[in-house]
Design a protein around this motif. Structure first.
Motif, mmCIF file in Angstrom:
data_model
loop_
_atom_site.group_PDB
_atom_site.id
_atom_site.type_symbol
_atom_site.label_atom_id
_atom_site.label_comp_id
_atom_site.label_asym_id
_atom_site.label_seq_id
_atom_site.Cartn_x
_atom_site.Cartn_y
_atom_site.Cartn_z
ATOM 1 N N LYS A 284 0.822 -1.209 0.000
ATOM 2 C CA LYS A 284 0.000 0.000 0.000
ATOM 3 C C LYS A 284 0.856 1.260 0.000
ATOM 4 C CE LYS A 284 -4.048 -1.969 2.188
ATOM 5 N NZ LYS A 284 -5.008 -1.882 3.278
ATOM 6 N N THR A 285 2.146 1.078 0.120
ATOM 7 C CA THR A 285 3.050 2.215 0.151
ATOM 8 C C THR A 285 4.254 1.939 -0.730
ATOM 9 O OG1 THR A 285 4.434 3.595 1.572
ATOM 10 C CG2 THR A 285 4.179 1.307 2.218
ATOM 11 N N ASP A 286 4.852 2.991 -1.214
ATOM 12 C CA ASP A 286 6.068 2.839 -2.011
ATOM 13 C C ASP A 286 7.297 2.710 -1.121
ATOM 14 O OD1 ASP A 286 4.709 2.940 -4.408
ATOM 15 O OD2 ASP A 286 4.887 5.125 -4.579
ATOM 16 N N ALA A 287 7.128 2.971 0.167
ATOM 17 C CA ALA A 287 8.250 2.914 1.102
ATOM 18 C C ALA A 287 7.895 1.999 2.270
ATOM 19 C CB ALA A 287 8.585 4.314 1.610
ATOM 20 N N PRO A 288 7.965 0.669 2.058
ATOM 21 C CA PRO A 288 7.633 -0.239 3.162
ATOM 22 C C PRO A 288 8.614 -0.076 4.319
ATOM 23 C CG PRO A 288 8.567 -1.446 1.314
ATOM 24 C CD PRO A 288 8.404 -0.034 0.872
#
Length: 124
Positions: free
Chosen positions: A64-68
């Motif tokens: 859900k994010t580009d930066a897990p």
């Protein structure tokens, strides 16, 4: 007698054609079945579990994010041996007996130790 022989030859030929068609058009399913049947084979288990995406249908999930969130690293030295319920054992023996392929130790939410064995990698 000749009629029976001709019937058997015709039936065998028909069966051969059906089997050939099944193998031709269902080869990927048959290959997966053969792999699943050897999933826990001692000589193949590490490779099988390292390559599950080749054995089964799968769907990659998008984060859900580009930066897990990445776990922080705080390296620690692992002890050479340990005791549990009055029994001592070396860590090397424990890993060998269980054919361990990877060992990840978390301490206080940080990666304290990470090791890959038997040809496995971080991407497996």
């Amino acid at each position: 007698m000749d009629a029976l022989k001709n019937s058997l030859v015709t039936a065998a030929g028909g069966l051969w054609i059906v089997l050939s068609l099944v193998v031709t058009f269902r080869w990927s399913a048959l290959r997966r079945l053969m792999r699943v049947n050897s999933l826990f084979s001692e000589s193949r288990i590490v490779g099988n579990f390292s390559n599950m995406r080749d054995m089964f249908f799968h769907h990659d999930m998008n984060a859900k994010t580009d930066a897990p969130f990445e776990l922080p690293v705080a390296p620690a030295v692992m002890p050479e041996s340990y005791s549990l319920r009055g029994t001592s054992q070396t860590l090397a023996d424990w890993k060998a007996e269980r054919r361990v392929t990877a060992l990840l130790v978390l301490k206080d939410g940080k990666i304290a130790f990470e090791e890959y064995l038997q040809g496995t990698k971080t991407t497996d």
